[in-house]
Enzyme design. Structure first.
Site, PDB file in Angstrom:
ATOM      1  N   ASP A 165      58.415  70.505  55.936  1.00 24.91           N
ATOM      2  CA  ASP A 165      58.723  69.538  54.877  1.00 24.91           C
ATOM      3  C   ASP A 165      59.331  68.297  55.505  1.00 24.91           C
ATOM      4  O   ASP A 165      59.829  68.340  56.629  1.00 24.91           O
ATOM      5  CB  ASP A 165      59.752  70.141  53.911  1.00 24.91           C
ATOM      6  CG  ASP A 165      59.098  71.054  52.903  1.00 24.91           C
ATOM      7  OD1 ASP A 165      57.863  71.005  52.788  1.00 24.91           O
ATOM      8  OD2 ASP A 165      59.816  71.814  52.236  1.00 24.91           O
TER       9      ASP A 165
ATOM     10  N   LYS B 214      56.962  66.802  50.700  1.00 23.48           N
ATOM     11  CA  LYS B 214      56.872  66.617  49.244  1.00 23.48           C
ATOM     12  C   LYS B 214      58.123  65.932  48.726  1.00 23.48           C
ATOM     13  O   LYS B 214      58.905  66.542  48.014  1.00 23.48           O
ATOM     14  CB  LYS B 214      56.780  67.951  48.499  1.00 23.48           C
ATOM     15  CG  LYS B 214      55.771  68.906  48.974  1.00 23.48           C
ATOM     16  CD  LYS B 214      55.855  70.219  48.230  1.00 23.48           C
ATOM     17  CE  LYS B 214      55.743  70.092  46.742  1.00 23.48           C
ATOM     18  NZ  LYS B 214      54.489  69.603  46.218  1.00 23.48           N
TER      19      LYS B 214
ATOM     20  N   MET C  22      69.579  66.124  44.557  1.00 22.56           N
ATOM     21  CA  MET C  22      68.550  65.232  44.003  1.00 22.56           C
ATOM     22  C   MET C  22      69.104  64.378  42.871  1.00 22.56           C
ATOM     23  O   MET C  22      68.446  64.178  41.856  1.00 22.56           O
ATOM     24  CB  MET C  22      67.345  66.053  43.503  1.00 22.56           C
ATOM     25  CG  MET C  22      66.568  66.705  44.622  1.00 22.56           C
ATOM     26  SD  MET C  22      65.261  67.789  44.036  1.00 22.56           S
ATOM     27  CE  MET C  22      66.097  69.370  44.007  1.00 22.56           C
TER      28      MET C  22
END
Ligand code: SAH
Length: 247
Positions: A35, A56, A168
């Protein structure tokens, strides 16, 4: 031996925060699928492996999850030793269990290897104890980013009495601030914003809930970052910035 995939946590960034088990899995890998939050420095442990980048990042162009699943399956069925390397811990906002379930359903054995998750690393690297006797008797790891944009129960979070660690959250500071204030959290509640935790580029900004958005803008907070919200974010042990032990 049946086909097997290793779902491995690469930790928060500092390559020395890898587990010994992760290093061992990497050293045996034929294929390493990584990732984009994984620090490429950890790839020194798999010099012979083929590296496949399948990043991603939210909001950016990304490899569809179904493509990642099929690629892992294909390599595993070819008898290759496949390591799927994810930032932090594979099962903390990392889709580790989704990938494990899918692989299991297709007859592939999976082994999960823990990594140090960014929220825990970031707090500790800034001298913030996420739990503290008499101050915080628990920690809640939460993401402000949901697939279906459903709201969080901010009131329950505001009143949980636990330290909140938000993943996030950079693009959702308005929602976090408004939700917690409306949920009854004190505007003076300390907040630490920690960017690039455990890396040489680590930065931290101390604020309070009522000033969160303004302070983040002045600091120009960028992803990847975590927020630590709670009385413990007042704490600041005298610690040095992260350094490589061999540096
Ligand atoms: N599985 C990962 C989390 C993936 S979700 C883990 O356990 O850490 C991605 C989010 O993790 C980012 O948006 C950010 O909130 C956080 N993150 C990952 N690496 C980080 C780092 N080095 N510093 C601060 N936050 C980080």
């Amino acid at each position: 031996m049946s086909a097997k995939v290793w779902l491995v946590g690469a930790g928060p960034g500092d390559p020395e925060l890898l587990t010994l088990k992760a290093v061992k899995a990497l050293s045996q890998a034929d294929i390493v699928m990584i990732d984009d939050l994984v620090n490429p420095a950890v790839l020194e442990h798999c010099p012979g492996a083929r590296i496949v980048a399948v990043g991603k990042r939210g909001g950016c162009r990304s490899t569809p999850q179904v493509f990642i699943h099929r690629l892992m399956l294909r390599y595993a069925r070819q008898g290759k030793c496949v390591v799927r390397l994810k930032g932090g811990d594979p099962c903390i906002f990392g889709r580790g269990s989704e990938e494990a379930d899918w692989l299991n359903a297709h007859g592939i054995e999976v082994e999960l290897v823990n990594g140090i998750t960014a929220g825990l690393a970031g707090a500790t690297q800034c001298g913030i104890p996420l739990t503290l006797r008499g101050v915080a008797r628990g920690v809640t790891l939460v993401t402000a980013h949901t697939q279906d944009d459903s709201g969080l129960n901010w009131q329950a979070l505001a009143q949980s009495g636990t330290t909140l660690v938000v993943y996030m959250g950079v693009a959702k500071l308005d929602e976090i601030q408004a939700g917690l204030l409306a949920g009854g959290m004190n505007g003076d509640m300390p907040v630490a914003m920690i960017e690039n935790a455990s890396l040489p580029a680590q930065r931290e900004c101390r604020s309070r809930l009522a000033a969160l958005q303004n302070d983040a803008a002045a600091f120009s907070l960028k992803s990847p970052a975590i927020l630590v919200i709670g009385e413990v974010a007042r704490a600041s042990a005298q610690i040095s910035m992260p350094q490589l032990l061999h540096a």
